[in-house]
Design an enzyme around this catalytic site. Structure first.
Site, short mmCIF file in Angstrom:
data_model
loop_
_atom_site.label_atom_id
_atom_site.label_comp_id
_atom_site.label_asym_id
_atom_site.label_seq_id
_atom_site.Cartn_x
_atom_site.Cartn_y
_atom_site.Cartn_z
N LYS A 118 45.09 33.81 48.22
CA LYS A 118 44.52 35.16 48.31
C LYS A 118 43.35 35.20 49.29
CE LYS A 118 46.30 37.16 44.13
NZ LYS A 118 46.33 38.43 43.42
N ASN B 261 49.12 44.52 28.50
CA ASN B 261 48.81 43.13 28.10
C ASN B 261 47.58 43.13 27.19
OD1 ASN B 261 46.35 42.78 29.80
ND2 ASN B 261 47.84 43.22 31.42
N ILE C 57 46.32 44.68 44.15
CA ILE C 57 45.10 45.44 44.50
C ILE C 57 44.11 44.56 45.26
CG2 ILE C 57 43.16 46.74 43.52
CD1 ILE C 57 45.09 47.34 41.11
N LYS D 261 45.59 29.69 43.99
CA LYS D 261 45.50 31.17 44.07
C LYS D 261 44.37 31.59 44.99
CE LYS D 261 47.10 33.34 40.41
NZ LYS D 261 47.19 33.70 39.02
N PHE E 281 39.81 36.77 39.97
CA PHE E 281 39.91 36.05 38.70
C PHE E 281 41.32 35.47 38.62
CE2 PHE E 281 36.60 36.40 35.35
CZ PHE E 281 35.59 36.92 36.15
N ASP F 170 52.09 43.10 36.60
CA ASP F 170 52.76 42.71 37.84
C ASP F 170 53.93 43.64 38.17
OD1 ASP F 170 51.13 40.57 38.56
OD2 ASP F 170 52.08 39.28 37.05
#
Ligand code: PMT
Length: 402
Positions: free
Chosen positions: A341, A210, A307, A337, A323, A279
């Protein structure tokens, strides 16, 4: 954050060809609103005229310990008493030796010894002189004494040789000086940062990656170092120069990044996942270059491990910061998110604005809500992120502190 404007810096110039770069450093310092007092060694005046510095700083330049322009004749005391720092650039091998041994036989070395403020030096010399055991010993001693050592860089030297010993460029030096002034909020802490993209192999020459450049992750690593932390930076492919005192571990794929994180994480206090991890990976990459033919090519992709989730779910996880790069509805998606997470802090950015850019916007999300940071260079955003994170980290380790 610490602003350089209104600081008062004594710029010491010792004898070396890089003295000409000190003139540009003085100019850049003045531009940032710093009050600059130049003090030169006698040999520096042979490379650049004091008049050059006087014109750039608007102040008389001193080099003689016995100068009677000051009423009390005590320039070595007067100049440093209200100074924010002394910066010696260039610092010759001889000058470093003087500093390491506490010699004081001219105005600049005497004021360095008599100072009550931080000292930073930018070494510049021939590569053999830099590598000489005596210089190595002197530099180690100065580090132990708390002196900030910036550079040297490597490249072509004035003598025509190639190697370590070039004084850092004035812009880089100013950057390091600004870093040195940052509050040491993470002193004694170990911080692990992931940065850059990952690269998932398709065949011998192709892969999935990316546009992440590593700029944000490297800035976060740098800001953590400036805050006094010991930093390990695990980076996917990036062309950036890593911060000099970070431990750099280079990886390629998400699996490799996970392996490197797992190996390092047990001794970390803080984990910051800035990397844009792919991903998916290709299930059966080809060892050879896949030949083009008229048929549709199908790649089978399998999900990569997460990770950050791996670290968060450790029995004794470090303080974790994530992030989120979103292309829309930043506040909503980033906050979702953070909850999913299970993170105390997440930094969200709009991917089209942030990726591969030097300047962008960042919003911090924590239990108190959203904290948008003013648009700015990534190092500025990173310093604010580290300051915010250090507060939350302190609270998490010592909840009684308000
Ligand atoms: O490198 P630059 O060009 O400066 O660009 C910076 C950036 C835009 C890449 C950076 O600011 C950023 O937003 N990084 C996170 C990008 C991302 O992949 O976000 P995500 O929403 O997919 O992942 C969320 C978090 O989980 C991130 O902390 C990520 O590192 C982590 N993650 C994601 C997937 C995965 N398999 N493992 C992970 O650890």
């Amino acid at each position: 954050m610490t602003d350089l404007a209104k600081k008062r810096i004594v710029l010491g110039v010792s004898g070396g060809i890089a003295a000409y770069k000190a003139a540009e450093l003085a100019r850049l310092m003045m531009k940032r609103g710093i009050e600059v007092q130049v003090v030169m060694t006698e040999s520096a005046t042979r490379f650049v005229s004091p008049l050059t510095f006087q014109a750039l700083t608007g102040r008389p330049v001193f080099s003689d310990l016995w100068d009677n322009r000051l009423d009390n004749g005590m320039a070595h005391i007067d100049f440093t008493r209200d100074a924010s720092a002394v910066v010696v650039a260039p610092a010759s091998a001889d000058f470093l030796a003087k500093l390491a041994h506490g010699n004081a036989d001219d105005l600049l070395s005497t004021l360095c010894l008599a100072r009550a403020c931080p000292l930073m030096v930018a070494p510049a010399m021939n590569r053999q002189m830099w590598e000489h055991p005596a210089t190595r010993r002197n530099v180690s001693q100065l580090k132990r004494d708390g002196v900030g050592i910036f550079g040297p860089g490597s490249g072509e030297q004035a003598c025509g040789e190639e190697g370590m010993g070039r004084m850092l460029e004035p812009e880089e030096l100013l950057f390091d000086i600004e870093g040195f002034f940052q509050p040491k909020r993470l002193s004694g802490r170990k911080v692990l940062v992931t940065a850059g993209p990952t690269f998932e192999v398709i065949d011998a020459v192709r892969g999935i990656t990316n546009l992440s450049s590593g700029k944000m992750g490297y800035a976060v690593a740098r800001a953590a170092l400036e805050a006094g932390a010991e930093v390990t930076l695990i980076s996917g492919p990036s062309c950036l120069k890593p911060p000099a005192s970070a431990k750099l571990i280079k990886v390629t794929s998400a699996q490799e990044m996970l392996g490197a994180v797992q190996e390092a994480v047990s001794e970390m206090d803080i984990f910051i996942g800035v990397a844009a991890v792919a991903d998916y990976y290709v299930l059966n990459p080809s060892e050879h270059k896949i030949k083009k033919d008229a048929h549709i090519l199908t790649l089978e992709l399998a999900p990569n491990p997460d990770i950050l989730a791996n670290v968060v779910n450790l029995p004794k996880p470090p303080f974790c910061v994530g992030f989120a790069a979103e292309s829309e509805s930043l506040f909503e998606f980033a906050e979702m998110k953070r909850h999913r997470k299970n993170l105390p802090l997440l930094a969200g950015n709009l991917v089209q604005d942030a990726i591969n850019n030097d300047i962008s916007e960042l919003t911090l999300f924590d239990d108190e809500g959203a904290h948008p940071l003013p648009r700015g260079p990534k190092i500025q955003l990173a310093r604010q992120l580290i300051a915010h994170m250090a507060k939350l980290y302190d609270l998490s380790t010592n909840p009684k502190n308000p």
